[in-house]
Write a protein that holds these residues in place. Structure first.
Motif, PDB file in Angstrom:
ATOM      1  N   ARG A   1       1.904  -7.149  -1.791  1.00 24.37           N
ATOM      2  CA  ARG A   1       0.917  -6.687  -0.804  1.00 24.37           C
ATOM      3  C   ARG A   1      -0.496  -7.016  -1.248  1.00 24.37           C
ATOM      4  O   ARG A   1      -1.312  -7.529  -0.486  1.00 24.37           O
ATOM      5  CB  ARG A   1       1.053  -5.171  -0.618  1.00 24.37           C
ATOM      6  CG  ARG A   1       0.091  -4.593   0.405  1.00 24.37           C
ATOM      7  CD  ARG A   1      -0.155  -3.099   0.207  1.00 24.37           C
ATOM      8  NE  ARG A   1      -1.098  -2.860  -0.869  1.00 24.37           N
ATOM      9  CZ  ARG A   1      -0.940  -1.983  -1.844  1.00 24.37           C
ATOM     10  NH1 ARG A   1       0.138  -1.227  -1.917  1.00 24.37           N
ATOM     11  NH2 ARG A   1      -1.848  -1.827  -2.763  1.00 24.37           N
TER      12      ARG A   1
ATOM     13  N   LEU B   1      -5.395  -4.411   2.587  1.00 26.11           N
ATOM     14  CA  LEU B   1      -4.172  -4.676   1.815  1.00 26.11           C
ATOM     15  C   LEU B   1      -4.395  -4.538   0.316  1.00 26.11           C
ATOM     16  O   LEU B   1      -3.536  -4.016  -0.397  1.00 26.11           O
ATOM     17  CB  LEU B   1      -3.617  -6.052   2.166  1.00 26.11           C
ATOM     18  CG  LEU B   1      -3.087  -6.162   3.597  1.00 26.11           C
ATOM     19  CD1 LEU B   1      -2.744  -7.606   3.935  1.00 26.11           C
ATOM     20  CD2 LEU B   1      -1.887  -5.258   3.803  1.00 26.11           C
TER      21      LEU B   1
ATOM     22  N   THR C   1      -2.371   0.655   5.340  1.00 26.61           N
ATOM     23  CA  THR C   1      -1.556  -0.517   5.017  1.00 26.61           C
ATOM     24  C   THR C   1      -0.649  -0.969   6.154  1.00 26.61           C
ATOM     25  O   THR C   1      -0.628  -2.169   6.461  1.00 26.61           O
ATOM     26  CB  THR C   1      -0.736  -0.259   3.734  1.00 26.61           C
ATOM     27  OG1 THR C   1      -1.627   0.201   2.715  1.00 26.61           O
ATOM     28  CG2 THR C   1      -0.032  -1.510   3.272  1.00 26.61           C
TER      29      THR C   1
ATOM     30  N   LEU D   1      -0.863  -4.657   7.743  1.00 23.40           N
ATOM     31  CA  LEU D   1       0.281  -5.569   7.708  1.00 23.40           C
ATOM     32  C   LEU D   1       0.652  -6.053   9.104  1.00 23.40           C
ATOM     33  O   LEU D   1       0.917  -7.250   9.307  1.00 23.40           O
ATOM     34  CB  LEU D   1       1.483  -4.897   7.038  1.00 23.40           C
ATOM     35  CG  LEU D   1       1.345  -4.702   5.530  1.00 23.40           C
ATOM     36  CD1 LEU D   1       2.422  -3.756   5.019  1.00 23.40           C
ATOM     37  CD2 LEU D   1       1.380  -6.030   4.799  1.00 23.40           C
TER      38      LEU D   1
ATOM     39  N   ALA E   1       6.516  -6.713   3.118  1.00 18.14           N
ATOM     40  CA  ALA E   1       5.667  -5.607   2.661  1.00 18.14           C
ATOM     41  C   ALA E   1       5.743  -4.420   3.622  1.00 18.14           C
ATOM     42  O   ALA E   1       5.708  -3.266   3.193  1.00 18.14           O
ATOM     43  CB  ALA E   1       4.223  -6.090   2.510  1.00 18.14           C
TER      44      ALA E   1
END
Length: 150
Positions: A16, A87, A93, A97, A131
């Motif tokens: 990540r 990230l 997150t 993503l 991720a």
């Protein structure tokens, strides 16, 4: 007794963070004066979209991007910065993503005829999926520190 250098969750966090650094590099190397003042990034994309084999790409570009090239230049450039920071820090997150995946898929769709340039976008999209499903916000992230994403 075997010792493990990093756990699986930590390796996913490394992935990540690496993806975030990739987005930051994409932002860093952009000539922002060319993008914002001369509109070169959007002008190039307009040329590609105009010749695209898929009508949906041409009409989508004409409807969304072409009427507002300056705004879209800022959206693209600062989206890459936001994705990178989110990230690397692990802040919001899942949002970062999914946003990165969407941006990579848009890049892939626009440049479908030029696979020489698509390895990077394909790998970044794949890393985003891994991720996301690996729930990388649970390790080494501000999300984990705050505890809002479980």
């Amino acid at each position: 007794m075997d010792t493990v250098w990093l756990t699986g969750a930590e390796w996913l966090a490394v992935l990540r963070i690496g993806l975030g650094l990739w987005w930051l590099e994409s932002w860093r190397h952009k000539d922002r004066a060319a993008w914002f003042e001369r509109g070169t990034g959007i002008a190039w994309a307009a040329e590609v979209a105009a010749k695209h084999r898929w009508r949906a790409v041409r009409s989508g570009f004409d409807a969304v991007v072409a009427p507002r090239p300056r705004v879209m230049a800022y959206v693209v450039v600062y989206a890459e910065l936001a994705l990178g920071l989110g990230l690397v820090a692990g802040l919001l997150t899942p949002v970062a993503l999914i946003g990165g995946l969407v941006l990579n898929l848009l890049y892939l769709t626009l440049m479908i005829h030029d696979w020489a340039e698509q390895g990077q976008n394909a790998m970044m999209a794949l890393i985003s999926v891994v991720a996301l499903f690996g729930m990388t916000w649970q390790t080494w992230s501000l999300d984990a520190v705050v505890g809002w994403l479980g």
